[in-house]
Scaffold this motif. Structure first.
Motif, PDB file in Angstrom:
ATOM      1  N   LYS A  98       0.837  -1.203   0.000  1.00 49.82           N
ATOM      2  CA  LYS A  98       0.000   0.000   0.000  1.00 49.82           C
ATOM      3  C   LYS A  98       0.872   1.254   0.000  1.00 49.82           C
ATOM      4  CE  LYS A  98      -3.946  -2.136   2.201  1.00 49.82           C
ATOM      5  NZ  LYS A  98      -4.568  -2.416   3.484  1.00 49.82           N
ATOM      6  N   THR A 105       0.788  -1.442  13.711  1.00 53.75           N
ATOM      7  CA  THR A 105      -0.591  -1.602  13.225  1.00 53.75           C
ATOM      8  C   THR A 105      -0.659  -1.348  11.725  1.00 53.75           C
ATOM      9  OG1 THR A 105      -1.315  -0.706  15.322  1.00 53.75           O
ATOM     10  CG2 THR A 105      -2.966  -0.778  13.564  1.00 53.75           C
ATOM     11  N   LEU A 106       0.008  -0.267  11.294  1.00 54.37           N
ATOM     12  CA  LEU A 106      -0.063   0.087   9.869  1.00 54.37           C
ATOM     13  C   LEU A 106       0.724  -0.897   9.005  1.00 54.37           C
ATOM     14  CD1 LEU A 106       0.303   3.952  10.255  1.00 54.37           C
ATOM     15  CD2 LEU A 106      -1.710   2.752   9.393  1.00 54.37           C
ATOM     16  N   GLU A 148      -1.041  -3.917   8.102  1.00 58.82           N
ATOM     17  CA  GLU A 148      -2.014  -3.685   7.020  1.00 58.82           C
ATOM     18  C   GLU A 148      -1.321  -3.454   5.688  1.00 58.82           C
ATOM     19  OE1 GLU A 148      -5.440  -3.731   7.016  1.00 58.82           O
ATOM     20  OE2 GLU A 148      -5.135  -4.619   8.995  1.00 58.82           O
ATOM     21  N   ASP A 149       0.023  -3.650   5.661  1.00 54.42           N
ATOM     22  CA  ASP A 149       0.773  -3.557   4.400  1.00 54.42           C
ATOM     23  C   ASP A 149       1.162  -2.144   3.969  1.00 54.42           C
ATOM     24  OD1 ASP A 149       1.851  -5.627   3.201  1.00 54.42           O
ATOM     25  OD2 ASP A 149       0.465  -5.739   1.516  1.00 54.42           O
ATOM     26  N   TYR A 150       0.997  -1.158   4.855  1.00 53.35           N
ATOM     27  CA  TYR A 150       1.445   0.196   4.495  1.00 53.35           C
ATOM     28  C   TYR A 150       2.963   0.256   4.646  1.00 53.35           C
ATOM     29  CZ  TYR A 150      -3.358   1.856   4.537  1.00 53.35           C
ATOM     30  OH  TYR A 150      -4.685   2.045   4.243  1.00 53.35           O
ATOM     31  N   THR A 176      -8.201   1.074  16.515  1.00 56.31           N
ATOM     32  CA  THR A 176      -7.446   0.692  15.317  1.00 56.31           C
ATOM     33  C   THR A 176      -8.344   0.802  14.081  1.00 56.31           C
ATOM     34  OG1 THR A 176      -6.223  -0.859  16.628  1.00 56.31           O
ATOM     35  CG2 THR A 176      -6.144  -1.209  14.266  1.00 56.31           C
ATOM     36  N   GLU A 177      -9.569   0.385  14.269  1.00 58.22           N
ATOM     37  CA  GLU A 177     -10.515   0.426  13.149  1.00 58.22           C
ATOM     38  C   GLU A 177     -10.690   1.835  12.602  1.00 58.22           C
ATOM     39  OE1 GLU A 177     -14.488  -0.705  14.138  1.00 58.22           O
ATOM     40  OE2 GLU A 177     -14.192  -2.582  13.030  1.00 58.22           O
ATOM     41  N   LEU A 225      -7.486   3.012  10.788  1.00 62.91           N
ATOM     42  CA  LEU A 225      -7.322   2.439   9.458  1.00 62.91           C
ATOM     43  C   LEU A 225      -8.322   3.006   8.453  1.00 62.91           C
ATOM     44  CD1 LEU A 225      -6.569  -1.287  10.356  1.00 62.91           C
ATOM     45  CD2 LEU A 225      -4.969   0.504   9.656  1.00 62.91           C
ATOM     46  N   LYS A 253      -7.134   5.000   5.184  1.00 54.39           N
ATOM     47  CA  LYS A 253      -7.527   4.484   3.861  1.00 54.39           C
ATOM     48  C   LYS A 253      -8.187   5.580   3.026  1.00 54.39           C
ATOM     49  CE  LYS A 253      -9.851   1.071   1.180  1.00 54.39           C
ATOM     50  NZ  LYS A 253     -10.127   2.080   0.203  1.00 54.39           N
TER      51      LYS A 253
END
Ligand SMILES: Nc1ncnc2c1ncn2[C@@H]1O[C@H](COP(=O)(O)OP(=O)(O)OP(=O)(O)O)[C@@H](O)[C@H]1O
Length: 431
Positions: free
Chosen positions: A2, A21-22, A25-27, A107-108, A111, A115
């Motif tokens: 990402k 955390t990021l 998520e693949d950042y 976290t939700e 993200l 995004k």
């Protein structure tokens, strides 16, 4: 993968946990303890998102936000505010922050905001690219064709450079478009109303170069206030290179921003290697190396070959008022298989011949390719061929009319047609 996310917070545990955390998520996360440090790591092409805490020692979050938006006022910057600190959050939004996250946040929620910010950034950059493309398609002068990534990047770079007086060195093989790019920069510069002055260094002896420098009414002086294009600067004799470097350093013609002349030089060879081999003057290299742009050979961007070829076909056809021929699958394959040592120039010549010869093209010149460095004799041959076939086509193969239009004796016309393999019958039904 990402887009990148820059995260600035002076507290290590917060940095590490949010970074993790990021990353999960693949950042592509870059962590910074100080805002000042982070500032120097992005520019207006940054494809991601920035998250910054507000309360930090040294440069605080609000100052950072202002500075970041000076670099690019459409950068998505997300601010972290303390619990209940609504007034700071409002201030940040007013200043241009993309959003704010009030600590502690889930976290939700984090993200989700990241995004949305990334999507927005992608859209902003895409729109800018489209705008640039549109401008370049509708701007004056020849269009720099090609959708290959390298060509897109080149056009982007040219847009950044066009208003600066910075000197530019164009490196690339013959026919890759160095002169065209120089003309593009000139046509989009503040001195576009003047002529771009070209010095063909390959044709100059040391003595001739000296004469040009001293001639008050000559090219060198005419270049003041405009663009000076030094074609094939690598082929200037060494003594002339040294003289040029000295002149540029001492005279009013200076290749630096704000000064009056925009110096653009071209070279087929890599100047830095020539300097290392002591075949190019170090001082002159130091002057022209401000910004080096490399034009890729056509064989490394094969996805552009057909697009550019079709474009040349259309423009030639409309210039001569002929219907544009369709390419056969076999012709397309041949275009892809060839290595194009003469690059886009060779492609253009071939397209012109195809339009002018129509169906005869494959029989007479089955995608016969020009030499990469045409001699004067070869250029004259090509020109003669173009003139003859154009006249034959317009007069539907009537030799008398061709003869009188071109002012040729009957025998000379026959001889020339024979030399070029042209047959009047082939032009009888020409449009
Ligand atoms: N990307 C391109 N889009 C459209 N036309 C191009 C492109 N690149 C080159 N051309 C065309 O190809 C021809 C050769 O280009 P140009 O003269 O600029 O090459 P060059 O690199 O300066 O060559 P040389 O080193 O031999 O002087 C020109 O007609 C130019 O308009």
């Amino acid at each position: 993968m990402k887009p990148p996310v820059i995260f600035i917070d002076d507290e290590k545990p917060v940095r590490d946990s949010l970074g993790q955390t990021l990353e999960l998520e693949d950042y592509q996360v870059q962590l910074f303890a100080s805002a000042r440090q982070a500032l120097s790591t992005f520019d207006n092409q940054f494809p991601g998102v920035i998250i910054s805490d507000i309360n930090m020692p040294g440069m605080d979050g609000m100052t950072f936000l202002k500075q970041a938006l000076l670099i690019d006022d459409e950068l998505p910057v997300i601010m972290l505010t303390g619990h209940g600190d609504i007034s700071t959050a409002v201030d940040a939004m007013r200043l241009g922050a993309y959003d704010f996250l009030e600590k502690p946040f889930s976290t939700e929620h984090l993200l989700d905001v990241v995004k949305r910010a990334c999507d927005k950034r992608e859209l902003v950059l895409e729109n800018r690219e489209l705008k640039r493309e549109l401008e370049s398609q509708s701007s004056p002068g020849p269009r720099i064709l090609g959708n290959n990534l390298a060509m897109k990047q080149l056009r982007r770079r040219l847009y950044q450079l066009k208003d600066h007086g910075q000197s530019v060195l164009l490196q690339g093989e013959t026919g890759t478009g160095k002169r065209m790019v120089a003309q593009f920069l000139h046509d989009h510069s503040p001195y576009q109303h003047l002529q771009m002055i070209t010095l063909k260094c390959q044709d100059l002896t040391e003595h001739q170069f000296e004469e040009i420098l001293n001639d008050q009414d000559g090219k060198w002086h005419a270049a003041t206030g405009s663009t000076l294009y030094l074609e094939n600067i690598d082929q200037l004799p060494m003594a002339a290179q040294q003289r040029l470097a000295m002149t540029l350093q001492t005279q009013s013609i200076q290749p630096h921003p704000g000064d009056q002349v925009r110096l653009i030089a071209s070279s087929e060879r890599n100047l830095e290697s020539l300097v290392q081999q002591q075949q190019f003057d170090t001082e002159l290299f130091a002057i022209v190396q401000d910004c080096i742009l490399t034009l890729p050979p056509l064989r490394t961007r094969r996805d552009d070959i057909e697009l550019i070829f079709q474009n040349f076909i259309r423009t030639t056809a409309s210039r001569y008022n002929i219907e544009a021929p369709m390419l056969s699958t076999e012709q397309k394959e041949k275009l892809q298989d060839h290595d194009w040592p003469g690059n886009v120039r060779e492609l253009r010549n071939l397209a012109e011949r195809l339009v002018l010869l129509g169906d005869q093209f494959d029989k007479q010149h089955p995608l016969k390719i020009d030499s990469p460095h045409p001699t004067l004799a070869e250029k004259v041959h090509q020109f003669e061929f173009t003139l003859l076939s154009d006249a034959l086509r317009r007069h539907h193969g009537r030799l008398k009319d061709v003869q009188s239009e071109l002012g040729l004796a009957r025998k000379t016309l026959y001889d020339k047609m024979k030399k070029h393999g042209l047959d009047k019958q082939d032009f009888k039904d020409a449009l």
